[in-house]
Design a protein around this motif. Structure first.
Motif, PDB file in Angstrom:
ATOM      1  N   PHE A 252       0.799  -1.211   0.000  1.00 54.29           N
ATOM      2  CA  PHE A 252       0.000   0.000   0.000  1.00 54.29           C
ATOM      3  C   PHE A 252       0.841   1.275   0.000  1.00 54.29           C
ATOM      4  CE2 PHE A 252      -2.591  -3.215   2.165  1.00 54.29           C
ATOM      5  CZ  PHE A 252      -3.625  -3.274   1.255  1.00 54.29           C
ATOM      6  N   MET A 253       2.164   1.148  -0.022  1.00 55.98           N
ATOM      7  CA  MET A 253       2.991   2.339  -0.040  1.00 55.98           C
ATOM      8  C   MET A 253       2.906   3.030  -1.385  1.00 55.98           C
ATOM      9  SD  MET A 253       6.665   2.162   1.842  1.00 55.98           S
ATOM     10  CE  MET A 253       6.678   2.418   3.591  1.00 55.98           C
ATOM     11  N   ASP A 254       2.998   4.343  -1.369  1.00 52.51           N
ATOM     12  CA  ASP A 254       3.019   5.087  -2.613  1.00 52.51           C
ATOM     13  C   ASP A 254       4.250   4.668  -3.402  1.00 52.51           C
ATOM     14  OD1 ASP A 254       2.905   6.845  -4.663  1.00 52.51           O
ATOM     15  OD2 ASP A 254       2.943   8.657  -3.445  1.00 52.51           O
ATOM     16  N   PRO A 255       4.080   4.076  -4.591  1.00 54.22           N
ATOM     17  CA  PRO A 255       5.238   3.550  -5.324  1.00 54.22           C
ATOM     18  C   PRO A 255       6.084   4.625  -5.999  1.00 54.22           C
ATOM     19  CG  PRO A 255       3.256   3.231  -6.618  1.00 54.22           C
ATOM     20  CD  PRO A 255       2.815   3.809  -5.304  1.00 54.22           C
ATOM     21  N   LEU A 256       5.576   5.855  -6.075  1.00 53.64           N
ATOM     22  CA  LEU A 256       6.291   6.873  -6.839  1.00 53.64           C
ATOM     23  C   LEU A 256       7.631   7.232  -6.196  1.00 53.64           C
ATOM     24  CD1 LEU A 256       3.355   9.255  -7.854  1.00 53.64           C
ATOM     25  CD2 LEU A 256       4.457   7.460  -9.208  1.00 53.64           C
ATOM     26  N   LEU A 257       7.634   7.442  -4.881  1.00 55.41           N
ATOM     27  CA  LEU A 257       8.871   7.853  -4.206  1.00 55.41           C
ATOM     28  C   LEU A 257       9.933   6.763  -4.262  1.00 55.41           C
ATOM     29  CD1 LEU A 257      10.512   9.843  -2.542  1.00 55.41           C
ATOM     30  CD2 LEU A 257       9.389   8.960  -0.488  1.00 55.41           C
ATOM     31  N   PRO A 258       9.667   5.542  -3.747  1.00 54.52           N
ATOM     32  CA  PRO A 258      10.718   4.515  -3.832  1.00 54.52           C
ATOM     33  C   PRO A 258      11.029   4.116  -5.264  1.00 54.52           C
ATOM     34  CG  PRO A 258       8.676   3.567  -3.045  1.00 54.52           C
ATOM     35  CD  PRO A 258       8.470   5.043  -3.058  1.00 54.52           C
ATOM     36  N   GLY A 259      10.014   4.103  -6.145  1.00 56.86           N
ATOM     37  CA  GLY A 259      10.274   3.761  -7.541  1.00 56.86           C
ATOM     38  C   GLY A 259      11.172   4.772  -8.221  1.00 56.86           C
ATOM     39  N   GLY A 260      10.910   6.073  -7.971  1.00 58.51           N
ATOM     40  CA  GLY A 260      11.760   7.114  -8.547  1.00 58.51           C
ATOM     41  C   GLY A 260      13.187   7.051  -8.039  1.00 58.51           C
ATOM     42  N   ILE A 261      13.336   6.781  -6.730  1.00 65.49           N
ATOM     43  CA  ILE A 261      14.676   6.663  -6.157  1.00 65.49           C
ATOM     44  C   ILE A 261      15.414   5.485  -6.775  1.00 65.49           C
ATOM     45  CG2 ILE A 261      15.960   6.167  -4.040  1.00 65.49           C
ATOM     46  CD1 ILE A 261      13.808   7.687  -2.503  1.00 65.49           C
ATOM     47  N   ALA A 262      14.715   4.332  -6.933  1.00 60.43           N
ATOM     48  CA  ALA A 262      15.348   3.136  -7.496  1.00 60.43           C
ATOM     49  C   ALA A 262      15.818   3.387  -8.928  1.00 60.43           C
ATOM     50  CB  ALA A 262      14.385   1.954  -7.453  1.00 60.43           C
ATOM     51  N   VAL A 263      14.980   4.045  -9.734  1.00 58.37           N
ATOM     52  CA  VAL A 263      15.356   4.322 -11.130  1.00 58.37           C
ATOM     53  C   VAL A 263      16.549   5.276 -11.185  1.00 58.37           C
ATOM     54  CG1 VAL A 263      14.586   5.411 -13.269  1.00 58.37           C
ATOM     55  CG2 VAL A 263      13.060   3.864 -12.044  1.00 58.37           C
ATOM     56  N   ALA A 264      16.516   6.339 -10.358  1.00 55.17           N
ATOM     57  CA  ALA A 264      17.631   7.294 -10.348  1.00 55.17           C
ATOM     58  C   ALA A 264      18.936   6.622  -9.934  1.00 55.17           C
ATOM     59  CB  ALA A 264      17.307   8.457  -9.411  1.00 55.17           C
ATOM     60  N   VAL A 265      18.862   5.770  -8.923  1.00 57.16           N
ATOM     61  CA  VAL A 265      20.064   5.061  -8.464  1.00 57.16           C
ATOM     62  C   VAL A 265      20.583   4.130  -9.551  1.00 57.16           C
ATOM     63  CG1 VAL A 265      20.920   3.376  -6.797  1.00 57.16           C
ATOM     64  CG2 VAL A 265      19.492   5.254  -6.022  1.00 57.16           C
ATOM     65  N   MET A 266      19.661   3.460 -10.279  1.00 53.66           N
ATOM     66  CA  MET A 266      20.089   2.549 -11.327  1.00 53.66           C
ATOM     67  C   MET A 266      20.731   3.283 -12.502  1.00 53.66           C
ATOM     68  SD  MET A 266      19.978  -0.561 -10.620  1.00 53.66           S
ATOM     69  CE  MET A 266      20.500  -0.986 -12.273  1.00 53.66           C
ATOM     70  N   VAL A 267      20.215   4.453 -12.855  1.00 52.56           N
ATOM     71  CA  VAL A 267      20.840   5.243 -13.927  1.00 52.56           C
ATOM     72  C   VAL A 267      22.258   5.618 -13.542  1.00 52.56           C
ATOM     73  CG1 VAL A 267      20.756   7.440 -15.160  1.00 52.56           C
ATOM     74  CG2 VAL A 267      18.663   6.101 -14.858  1.00 52.56           C
ATOM     75  N   LEU A 268      22.445   6.063 -12.298  1.00 48.16           N
ATOM     76  CA  LEU A 268      23.785   6.400 -11.828  1.00 48.16           C
ATOM     77  C   LEU A 268      24.680   5.167 -11.817  1.00 48.16           C
ATOM     78  CD1 LEU A 268      25.727   8.489 -10.694  1.00 48.16           C
ATOM     79  CD2 LEU A 268      24.779   8.052  -8.417  1.00 48.16           C
ATOM     80  N   ALA A 269      24.127   4.014 -11.434  1.00 49.88           N
ATOM     81  CA  ALA A 269      24.914   2.779 -11.423  1.00 49.88           C
ATOM     82  C   ALA A 269      25.356   2.404 -12.827  1.00 49.88           C
ATOM     83  CB  ALA A 269      24.092   1.646 -10.804  1.00 49.88           C
ATOM     84  N   CYS A 270      24.473   2.592 -13.826  1.00 49.17           N
ATOM     85  CA  CYS A 270      24.832   2.284 -15.218  1.00 49.17           C
ATOM     86  C   CYS A 270      25.937   3.203 -15.716  1.00 49.17           C
ATOM     87  CB  CYS A 270      23.601   2.405 -16.112  1.00 49.17           C
ATOM     88  SG  CYS A 270      22.351   1.125 -15.836  1.00 49.17           S
ATOM     89  N   VAL A 271      25.880   4.486 -15.319  1.00 50.07           N
ATOM     90  CA  VAL A 271      26.924   5.433 -15.739  1.00 50.07           C
ATOM     91  C   VAL A 271      28.255   5.070 -15.094  1.00 50.07           C
ATOM     92  CG1 VAL A 271      27.665   7.836 -15.613  1.00 50.07           C
ATOM     93  CG2 VAL A 271      25.303   7.298 -16.203  1.00 50.07           C
TER      94      VAL A 271
END
Length: 300
Positions: A252-271
């Motif tokens: 039931f947690m709002d997925p936007l905050l953790p989802g956005g953080i996960a995507v941002a972290v993954m982009v940085l990890a790819c770079v």
């Protein structure tokens, strides 16, 4: 004079606000309880014929009312701490504002029941049916909801922290502001688990980026991303989601905050991970580069 006018205006605004909010400030439990409420505390009732004509605000502390048909009953504001409603039919019953702390609803049917603002701390609902029930602002901290069904249940602002939710079915259950721990029995907030997975990829990317710094001649920053970690992250997301739907379906947690953080972290990890490794297996986030007459400098 100006100060007097300002003070008068402020006083008038405060009085208007109080008068306007008067109904909202009224005690939420003031619903017309009778002067003499039914008292069944500690008693065992085996038939609905032995119940009083009304049960609103009744004292049912420790009472045993197992196997009764209480469908559509008015049970608002009852004090049923420690009471037993095992196998009861409470379909469309109204239990708003009830005190249900430690009460037992084992295998009870509470479909379409109203449980707004109930205090069911430590209550027991194993195998109970709460389909389409309204649990808005209910407190179920530490409750037992193992194998309960919550199909299309309204869990708006419901407090489920510490509740046991093993194999609880929650198809199309909905709720905004539902409170639930990151990890608790039978439930894991998977979106935050994905953030942890992304951080693992970030650490691996940082290690890959730091490796070329030991090589002499590393002067050029190569920011071309390598999307292989992103593919692995997507696979991990699918597996975690599949596991969660089987073992911990309540999310039931709002997925936007953790989802956005996960995507941002993954982009940085790819770079940080950089382009794919060359044949010499030197990570390329920082490439040795020397544009001399003989071309790029050879690696030492």
């Amino acid at each position: 004079m100006r100060k007097v006018l300002v003070l008068a205006a402020a006083l008038a605004a405060a009085v208007a606000a109080v008068l306007t909010a008067g109904p909202a400030l009224a005690a939420p439990h003031d619903v017309g309880c009778p002067d003499q409420v039914p008292n069944l505390a500690g008693k065992t009732v085996t038939s609905t014929k032995d119940l009083p004509s009304h049960l609103r605000c009744a004292n049912l502390r420790g009472a045993v009312l197992d196997g009764l048909d209480l469908s559509q009953a008015d049970l608002q504001h009852i004090d049923a701490e420690g009471a037993s409603f095992r196998h009861d039919d409470l379909t469309q019953a109204d239990l708003d504002f009830a005190d249900l702390r430690g009460a037992h609803f084992d295998r009870a049917t509470l479909d379409q029941a109203d449980l707004v603002q109930v205090d069911a701390t430590g209550a027991f609902f194993p195998h109970a049916s709460l389909d389409q029930a309204d649990l808005t602002d209910a407190r179920l901290t530490g409750a037992d909801l193992n194998l309960a069904t919550l199909v299309q249940t309204d869990l708006t602002r419901t407090d489920l922290r510490g509740a046991s939710l093993w194999a609880a079915a929650s198809v199309m259950a909905h709720g905004g502001g539902t409170r639930i721990n990151l990890i608790q029995p039978g439930a894991v907030q998977l979106m935050w688990v994905l953030v942890i997975v992304a951080l693992v990829f970030l650490v691996r990317g940082a290690i890959a980026a730091a490796r070329p710094l030991r090589w002499r001649g590393a002067r050029r920053l190569d920011l071309r991303p390598d999307f292989k970690p992103l593919v692995a992250f997507i696979i991990a997301t699918f597996l975690i989601g599949l596991l969660g739907n089987v073992l911990a379906p309540l999310q039931f947690m709002d997925p936007l905050l953790p989802g956005g953080i996960a995507v941002a972290v993954m982009v940085l990890a790819c770079v940080l991970h950089g382009p794919p490794h060359r044949a010499d297996r030197v990570p390329l986030i920082l490439r040795p580069w020397d544009s001399g007459p003989d071309g790029p400098a050879a690696l030492p």
